[in-house]
Design a protein around this motif. Structure first.
Motif, PDB file in Angstrom:
ATOM      1  N   SER A  64     -27.266  19.354  21.386  1.00  0.00           N
ATOM      2  CA  SER A  64     -27.697  20.490  22.200  1.00  0.00           C
ATOM      3  C   SER A  64     -28.366  21.537  21.319  1.00  0.00           C
ATOM      4  N   GLY A  65     -29.116  22.427  21.968  1.00  0.00           N
ATOM      5  CA  GLY A  65     -29.843  23.453  21.246  1.00  0.00           C
ATOM      6  C   GLY A  65     -31.318  23.420  21.595  1.00  0.00           C
ATOM      7  N   ASP A  66     -32.108  24.290  20.935  1.00  0.00           N
ATOM      8  CA  ASP A  66     -33.538  24.360  21.235  1.00  0.00           C
ATOM      9  C   ASP A  66     -34.272  23.098  20.785  1.00  0.00           C
ATOM     10  N   PHE A  67     -34.016  22.661  19.564  1.00  0.00           N
ATOM     11  CA  PHE A  67     -34.626  21.433  19.034  1.00  0.00           C
ATOM     12  C   PHE A  67     -33.544  20.368  19.033  1.00  0.00           C
ATOM     13  N   SER A  68     -33.353  19.694  20.169  1.00  0.00           N
ATOM     14  CA  SER A  68     -32.204  18.799  20.313  1.00  0.00           C
ATOM     15  C   SER A  68     -32.540  17.632  21.223  1.00  0.00           C
ATOM     16  N   LEU A  69     -31.605  16.709  21.276  1.00  0.00           N
ATOM     17  CA  LEU A  69     -31.728  15.580  22.178  1.00  0.00           C
ATOM     18  C   LEU A  69     -31.719  16.055  23.630  1.00  0.00           C
ATOM     19  N   ALA A  70     -30.882  17.040  23.927  1.00  0.00           N
ATOM     20  CA  ALA A  70     -30.791  17.556  25.299  1.00  0.00           C
ATOM     21  C   ALA A  70     -32.109  18.131  25.766  1.00  0.00           C
ATOM     22  N   SER A  71     -32.750  18.943  24.938  1.00  0.00           N
ATOM     23  CA  SER A  71     -34.008  19.565  25.346  1.00  0.00           C
ATOM     24  C   SER A  71     -35.093  18.523  25.587  1.00  0.00           C
ATOM     25  N   ALA A 130     -30.639   8.527  18.292  1.00  0.00           N
ATOM     26  CA  ALA A 130     -31.122   9.523  19.242  1.00  0.00           C
ATOM     27  C   ALA A 130     -32.194   8.934  20.151  1.00  0.00           C
ATOM     28  N   ALA A 131     -33.072   8.108  19.581  1.00  0.00           N
ATOM     29  CA  ALA A 131     -34.124   7.488  20.390  1.00  0.00           C
ATOM     30  C   ALA A 131     -33.537   6.518  21.413  1.00  0.00           C
ATOM     31  N   ILE A 132     -32.513   5.767  21.007  1.00  0.00           N
ATOM     32  CA  ILE A 132     -31.865   4.828  21.936  1.00  0.00           C
ATOM     33  C   ILE A 132     -31.193   5.592  23.076  1.00  0.00           C
ATOM     34  N   ILE A 133     -30.476   6.672  22.743  1.00  0.00           N
ATOM     35  CA  ILE A 133     -29.833   7.482  23.786  1.00  0.00           C
ATOM     36  C   ILE A 133     -30.881   8.093  24.705  1.00  0.00           C
ATOM     37  N   PHE A 134     -31.982   8.579  24.104  1.00  0.00           N
ATOM     38  CA  PHE A 134     -33.071   9.153  24.898  1.00  0.00           C
ATOM     39  C   PHE A 134     -33.601   8.121  25.884  1.00  0.00           C
ATOM     40  N   PHE A 135     -33.822   6.891  25.405  1.00  0.00           N
ATOM     41  CA  PHE A 135     -34.359   5.845  26.270  1.00  0.00           C
ATOM     42  C   PHE A 135     -33.397   5.534  27.412  1.00  0.00           C
ATOM     43  N   ILE A 136     -32.111   5.376  27.111  1.00  0.00           N
ATOM     44  CA  ILE A 136     -31.132   5.001  28.134  1.00  0.00           C
ATOM     45  C   ILE A 136     -31.030   6.078  29.212  1.00  0.00           C
TER      46      ILE A 136
END
Length: 387
Positions: free
Chosen positions: A81-88, A159-165
């Motif tokens: 989480s945060g401004d430059f994060s996986l969540a954003s 992070a890329a795998i989580i982003f894709f899923i």
């Protein structure tokens, strides 16, 4: 009875076949569900039209783009989480991609008549509502993950795998949602918008002790993010107009030229517009009078609906009449209790009256949905069992 498959032939009038979108060559399947005999196109035909390859393709492109962007930032760990994060990244990309896919699939489904009684004039409201719901789901989901895993971070590949899923899941859900929009969906969405918007407004004003003022305080200049509360009312009003339009077009086909149906449609539309006015004119000093007039008119319109429901609603059941009269008694009791005895308090009165009235409106929409989808084509048939 034997368990082998038997080929059946069902003859349908041309008008019914056109309404169902079937021809002589359309593969159909007969099923028994909840003591009903259901004839519908085979499931594989519907799966082919879902275009599931688009969510995968779009998500793959986004994942590659996000991964390259992270590489250019020369970072080795991506925080949750945060401004430059996986969540954003997920929230931004999934929201944009999800709504583009939703909009395209909804337009295609509308052109092919796969979404019954959804009209072009209602598409902007439906798309905007789903966009808000998707944004709330993504933000809320990552807020929960942030609470469960504070300070978590991932390497670039993970992070890329989580982003894709997460993104492909969101995109797939939006594609499926676009193919199943109907009056039930709009009604459920109306409830979610109202409840979610009001709860968020309450939570964001917890420190300001909004309950010491009144419910309308949430939309005033003194409240935090008052636009959220007011926007919730306006969006709910637009959804109500879309739902009313969808339901009454179908009902009018069953009861053409029925004056009582037209009166009920006009009253419900006025209720929706009045709800919008409460959001447009918040309880500030400049618009206090208009806000009070809109709130008072809402009570009058609901009272007219409840009293006239016996004559305005076709095939109204005795149970629904009793529920309506009970709602009227509760609203009158709350009103006179507050006006004459100061009990309950203004905040409690507004919350309880709003909950009861909104609950009754949802019941009314449920009854209208049942009236709209009642079987239009009915025949007496002879059943011959093959053994």
């Amino acid at each position: 009875m034997s368990n082998h498959k038997t080929k059946l032939t069902v003859t349908l009038p041309a008008a019914v076949a056109q309404q169902l979108g079937v021809t002589d060559d359309t593969p159909v399947r007969v099923a028994v569900k909840n003591d009903r005999l259901i004839i519908r196109p085979q499931p594989r035909d519907r799966v082919e039209r879902l275009n599931l390859h688009w969510p995968l393709l779009v998500t793959a492109i986004l994942t590659i783009g996000v991964y390259i962007y992270w590489l250019t930032q020369h970072t080795t760990a991506i925080p949750l989480s945060g401004d430059f994060s996986l969540a954003s990244m997920v929230i931004g990309c999934a929201l944009v991609a999800g709504m583009v896919l939703f909009t395209c699939n909804l337009i295609v489904a509308r052109r092919h008549h796969e979404v019954p009684r959804i009209y072009w004039r209602n598409l902007p409201v439906i798309i905007g509502s789903f966009a808000i719901m998707l944004a709330l789901a993504l933000v809320g989901g990552f807020w929960l993950l942030g609470q469960l895993f504070p300070g978590a971070s991932f390497d670039l590949v993970t992070a890329a795998i989580i982003f894709f899923i997460l993104t492909v899941s969101s995109n797939t859900l939006m594609v499926r949602a676009a193919r199943h929009v109907d009056a039930n969906t709009l009604s459920a969405l109306l409830g979610v918008v109202i409840i979610t918007g009001v709860i968020i407004a309450m939570a964001s004003n917890n420190q300001r002790r909004w309950w010491q003022h009144n419910l309308s305080f949430l939309g005033t200049d003194m409240a935090n993010n008052a636009w959220q509360f007011n926007a919730t009312l306006m969006l709910a009003a637009l959804l109500m107009v879309a739902l009313i339009d969808t339901l009454f077009v179908a009902i009018s086909q069953r009861y053409p030229g029925n004056r009582r149906i037209n009166i009920m449609r006009a009253l419900l539309t006025l209720v929706a517009l009045d709800v919008a006015c409460i959001g447009i004119f918040p309880n500030n000093a400049a618009s206090h009078l208009l806000h009070d007039q809109a709130a008072g008119m809402l009570i009058i319109l609901l009272a007219v609906l409840i009293v006239g429901i016996r004559w305005l609603l076709p095939q109204v059941s005795r149970e629904f009449l009793w529920v309506s009269y009970l709602v009227a008694i509760i609203l009158l009791t709350l009103n006179f209790g507050f006006r004459l005895f100061g009990y309950p308090s203004l905040t409690s009165f507004e919350i309880q009256a709003f909950t009861v009235a909104f609950g009754w409106l949802l019941l009314l929409f449920s009854r209208l949905r049942a009236l709209a989808i009642q079987d239009r084509w009915q025949w007496d048939v002879h059943i011959k069992v093959t053994r």
